[in-house]
Design an enzyme around this catalytic site. Sequence first.
Site, PDB file in Angstrom:
ATOM      1  N   GLU A 101       0.866  -0.757  -0.552  1.00 48.03           N
ATOM      2  CA  GLU A 101      -0.273   0.098   0.018  1.00 48.03           C
ATOM      3  C   GLU A 101       0.560   1.482  -0.179  1.00 48.03           C
ATOM      4  OE1 GLU A 101      -2.437   3.111  -0.578  1.00 48.03           O
ATOM      5  OE2 GLU A 101      -2.649   0.688  -0.130  1.00 48.03           O
ATOM      6  N   ASP A 149       4.587   2.095  -3.813  1.00 47.75           N
ATOM      7  CA  ASP A 149       3.758   1.790  -4.608  1.00 47.75           C
ATOM      8  C   ASP A 149       4.060   0.549  -5.803  1.00 47.75           C
ATOM      9  OD1 ASP A 149       2.561   2.001  -7.574  1.00 47.75           O
ATOM     10  OD2 ASP A 149       2.920   4.466  -7.447  1.00 47.75           O
ATOM     11  N   MET A 150       3.382  -0.111  -6.074  1.00 42.94           N
ATOM     12  CA  MET A 150       3.306  -1.927  -6.122  1.00 42.94           C
ATOM     13  C   MET A 150       4.245  -1.958  -8.024  1.00 42.94           C
ATOM     14  SD  MET A 150      -0.804  -2.569  -7.665  1.00 42.94           S
ATOM     15  CE  MET A 150      -1.911  -1.418  -6.704  1.00 42.94           C
ATOM     16  N   GLU A 155      -7.712  -4.987  -5.348  1.00 46.20           N
ATOM     17  CA  GLU A 155      -9.471  -4.081  -5.405  1.00 46.20           C
ATOM     18  C   GLU A 155      -9.184  -2.465  -6.110  1.00 46.20           C
ATOM     19  OE1 GLU A 155     -12.033  -1.988  -5.701  1.00 46.20           O
ATOM     20  OE2 GLU A 155     -11.892  -2.136  -3.551  1.00 46.20           O
ATOM     21  N   GLU A 190      -9.881   3.483 -12.239  1.00 43.76           N
ATOM     22  CA  GLU A 190      -9.274   4.013 -11.504  1.00 43.76           C
ATOM     23  C   GLU A 190      -7.942   3.213 -11.351  1.00 43.76           C
ATOM     24  OE1 GLU A 190     -10.747   3.228  -7.433  1.00 43.76           O
ATOM     25  OE2 GLU A 190     -12.757   4.346  -8.290  1.00 43.76           O
TER      26      GLU A 190
END
Length: 300
Positions: A56, A83-84, A99, A108
């Site tokens: 996250e 940040d992924m 999600e 998004e």
Amino acid sequence: YKRAVYHALLDRVPEDKKDSVVTVLMVVGAGRGPLVKSSLAAAAEAQRKVKVYAVEKNANAVVTLRTLKNEVWHDKVTVVASDMRLWQAPEQADILVSELLGSFGDNELSPECLDGAQKFLKPDGISIPSKYTSYLAPLCTHKLHNELAVAEEIKQMEMPYVVMLHNAVRLSRPQPCFEFIHPNPECNRPAGPDNTRYMCLRFNVQESLCLHGFAGYFDTVLYKDVMLSIHPETHTPGMFSWFSAYFPIHEPVYVPAGGVVEAHIWRKVSSSKVWYEWAISSPVQSRIHNPQGRSYFIGL
């Protein structure tokens, strides 16, 4: 999501290996932890061992995740503040859970985020969700049009809104628009994946009505036959996590019974942003709404 993870774990680890195999599960965009909780509950129910990473980037949400780790999860979960798309994972995941969907599915940045995270998913790994599709339907809604028209600003008519549709009538059934699949096979291309899209949709109208814009919906396949939907015909019972999207048009258009609404919608991507453009070409030609993302975009 719990049911999807449960079935994915059962498929991933056979019964005779449940005590020896540990499944690496990464929740990307973990927020304040609901998907982490669901994944741990699914693992307990499936009687499968898991090692969970909660990734996250929001600093406030990370505080909550770390509190939950210290007080509830302990060594079951590793919290990653990153940040992924930028994180360098220490190992590859068997299952990637996210999600990141909006009311129009991909609005998004789910495609861009999951494409970036795919590098730490094993070649035979599972993505939850595995697919999502957006839908459009022509809409008559005097109330929403009048509320936006009062502002007398172009940008008010050139951005999608999230609304609970009450005083509105669909002129025709929703039709599928954009589809994204994960893991994305295009991630293996030298140029990387192309998440731009274009669709032309033709709607046959049975009743004379005024067209004010388009309602947007989505459905998603989480895993195999486990789905979520806000499509009016397949709406998941009791789910209120998402409302419909609404794409307005500048000028209302009268559509006679037996007429056709032809809609065009683009999903455009640059190095710094993602945006939609839309227009109609029947029964009249409209201007293109939101050209170059001048009124609305999502920053990358």
